[in-house]
Write a protein that holds these residues in place. Structure first.
Motif, PDB file in Angstrom:
ATOM      1  N   ILE A 114       0.859  -1.125  -0.023  1.00 48.81           N
ATOM      2  CA  ILE A 114       0.052  -0.042   0.036  1.00 48.81           C
ATOM      3  C   ILE A 114       0.874   1.212  -0.183  1.00 48.81           C
ATOM      4  N   SER A 115       0.547   2.313  -0.579  1.00 46.66           N
ATOM      5  CA  SER A 115       1.526   3.454  -0.694  1.00 46.66           C
ATOM      6  C   SER A 115       0.853   4.826  -0.479  1.00 46.66           C
ATOM      7  N   ASP A 116      -0.346   4.704   0.089  1.00 44.39           N
ATOM      8  CA  ASP A 116      -1.077   5.863   0.360  1.00 44.39           C
ATOM      9  C   ASP A 116      -1.939   5.876   1.529  1.00 44.39           C
ATOM     10  N   ASP A 117      -2.449   7.196   2.153  1.00 42.26           N
ATOM     11  CA  ASP A 117      -3.149   6.776   3.128  1.00 42.26           C
ATOM     12  C   ASP A 117      -4.682   6.440   2.896  1.00 42.26           C
ATOM     13  N   LYS A 118      -5.113   6.107   1.650  1.00 42.70           N
ATOM     14  CA  LYS A 118      -6.195   5.787   1.605  1.00 42.70           C
ATOM     15  C   LYS A 118      -6.365   3.800   1.918  1.00 42.70           C
ATOM     16  N   LEU A 119      -5.179   3.399   2.037  1.00 43.99           N
ATOM     17  CA  LEU A 119      -4.767   2.115   2.599  1.00 43.99           C
ATOM     18  C   LEU A 119      -5.433   0.936   1.362  1.00 43.99           C
ATOM     19  N   GLN A 120      -5.171   1.368   0.058  1.00 49.28           N
ATOM     20  CA  GLN A 120      -5.852   0.790  -1.115  1.00 49.28           C
ATOM     21  C   GLN A 120      -4.510  -0.171  -1.630  1.00 49.28           C
ATOM     22  N   ILE A 121      -4.977  -1.393  -2.098  1.00 48.80           N
ATOM     23  CA  ILE A 121      -3.768  -2.351  -2.568  1.00 48.80           C
ATOM     24  C   ILE A 121      -3.043  -1.826  -3.820  1.00 48.80           C
ATOM     25  N   ASP A 122      -1.802  -1.892  -3.559  1.00 48.50           N
ATOM     26  CA  ASP A 122      -1.314  -1.638  -4.954  1.00 48.50           C
ATOM     27  C   ASP A 122      -1.170  -2.618  -6.189  1.00 48.50           C
ATOM     28  N   GLY A 123      -0.714  -2.430  -7.427  1.00 49.86           N
ATOM     29  CA  GLY A 123      -0.840  -3.127  -8.435  1.00 49.86           C
ATOM     30  C   GLY A 123       0.372  -4.174  -7.973  1.00 49.86           C
ATOM     31  N   GLU A 124       1.166  -4.078  -7.189  1.00 46.71           N
ATOM     32  CA  GLU A 124       2.192  -4.964  -7.045  1.00 46.71           C
ATOM     33  C   GLU A 124       1.722  -5.964  -5.862  1.00 46.71           C
ATOM     34  N   TYR A 125       1.337  -7.141  -6.073  1.00 44.94           N
ATOM     35  CA  TYR A 125       0.728  -8.088  -5.200  1.00 44.94           C
ATOM     36  C   TYR A 125       1.213  -9.490  -5.679  1.00 44.94           C
ATOM     37  N   SER A 126       1.362 -10.445  -4.867  1.00 40.52           N
ATOM     38  CA  SER A 126       1.540 -11.849  -5.130  1.00 40.52           C
ATOM     39  C   SER A 126       0.649 -12.391  -5.766  1.00 40.52           C
ATOM     40  N   PRO A 127       0.686 -13.166  -6.880  1.00 36.16           N
ATOM     41  CA  PRO A 127      -0.865 -13.901  -7.337  1.00 36.16           C
ATOM     42  C   PRO A 127      -1.280 -14.855  -6.156  1.00 36.16           C
ATOM     43  N   GLU A 128      -0.539 -15.366  -5.250  1.00 31.89           N
ATOM     44  CA  GLU A 128      -1.031 -15.988  -4.082  1.00 31.89           C
ATOM     45  C   GLU A 128      -2.071 -15.256  -3.212  1.00 31.89           C
ATOM     46  N   LEU A 129      -1.933 -14.062  -3.436  1.00 31.60           N
ATOM     47  CA  LEU A 129      -2.881 -13.323  -2.438  1.00 31.60           C
ATOM     48  C   LEU A 129      -4.339 -13.542  -3.192  1.00 31.60           C
ATOM     49  N   GLU A 130      -4.469 -13.314  -4.612  1.00 35.41           N
ATOM     50  CA  GLU A 130      -5.811 -13.431  -5.007  1.00 35.41           C
ATOM     51  C   GLU A 130      -6.312 -15.004  -4.466  1.00 35.41           C
ATOM     52  N   LYS A 131      -5.513 -16.093  -4.713  1.00 32.45           N
ATOM     53  CA  LYS A 131      -5.897 -17.563  -4.250  1.00 32.45           C
ATOM     54  C   LYS A 131      -6.452 -17.636  -2.953  1.00 32.45           C
TER      55      LYS A 131
END
Length: 183
Positions: A114-131
């Motif tokens: 997360i990169s801002d104070d809105k605490l939104q998930i950035d585009g950089e995440y592991s594919p395992e997270l979706e699973k």
């Protein structure tokens, strides 16, 4: 006098023209008093004074144009260096992004940033997270809502976690250590 002492551009020419002009004034006064005989030369003195001033102005313009050309070369050189630095930085960012993507793809854990104070998930995440979360296209979604959906974590606890994370992002480690018990 000071201008000549400090060797300012055109000071000798200006003083020379002024002294010649003063000389012609004194000459014409002496001629007018009858001490000397001859023609009045004040107009010649004025023309010479104006000519010397024109020479000074021309020299200053010439010097200014030379300085502009010199500065322009320096600016072009700096611009090229800056362009090279930007290109190198872009290459490094692309390389690091590629490395991060490679690491994230090889992990068997659900990791996101997360990169801002809105605490939104950035585009950089592991594919395992979706699973793990059984969700797709997580980029831009609220991290806490996504993580705590369907859990027994109360809204009050979620708000405390949100406040703690917001106070830690972009701050030094002391801020994290102060709020660590909430996480």
């Amino acid at each position: 006098g000071k201008a000549i002492y400090y060797k300012e551009t055109g000071s000798k020419t200006a003083v020379g023209g002024f002294l010649f002009f003063v000389f012609t004034i004194v000459h014409d006064i002496i001629v007018a008093m009858g001490v000397l005989s001859g023609a009045f030369i004040l107009s010649v003195g004025l023309v010479v004074f104006i000519l010397f001033q024109a020479i000074n102005i021309a020299a200053r313009f010439s010097q200014a144009f030379f300085q502009i050309e010199k500065d322009e070369k320096v600016i072009k050189k700096l611009n090229l260096e800056l362009k090279d630095h930007i290109e190198n930085l872009d290459k490094k960012v692309a390389e690091q992004t590629r490395d991060i993507r490679s690491i994230l793809n090889s992990l068997s854990q659900g990791i996101f940033t997360i990169s801002d104070d809105k605490l939104q998930i950035d585009g950089e995440y592991s594919p395992e997270l979706e699973k793990i979360l059984n969700a797709k296209d997580l980029e831009g979604s609220d991290a806490l809502e996504t993580l705590f959906d369907g859990t027994s974590v109360s809204v009050d606890e979620q708000d405390q976690i949100r406040a703690a994370l917001n106070s830690c992002i972009g701050e030094d480690s002391l801020t994290f250590e102060t709020n660590e018990h909430l996480l």
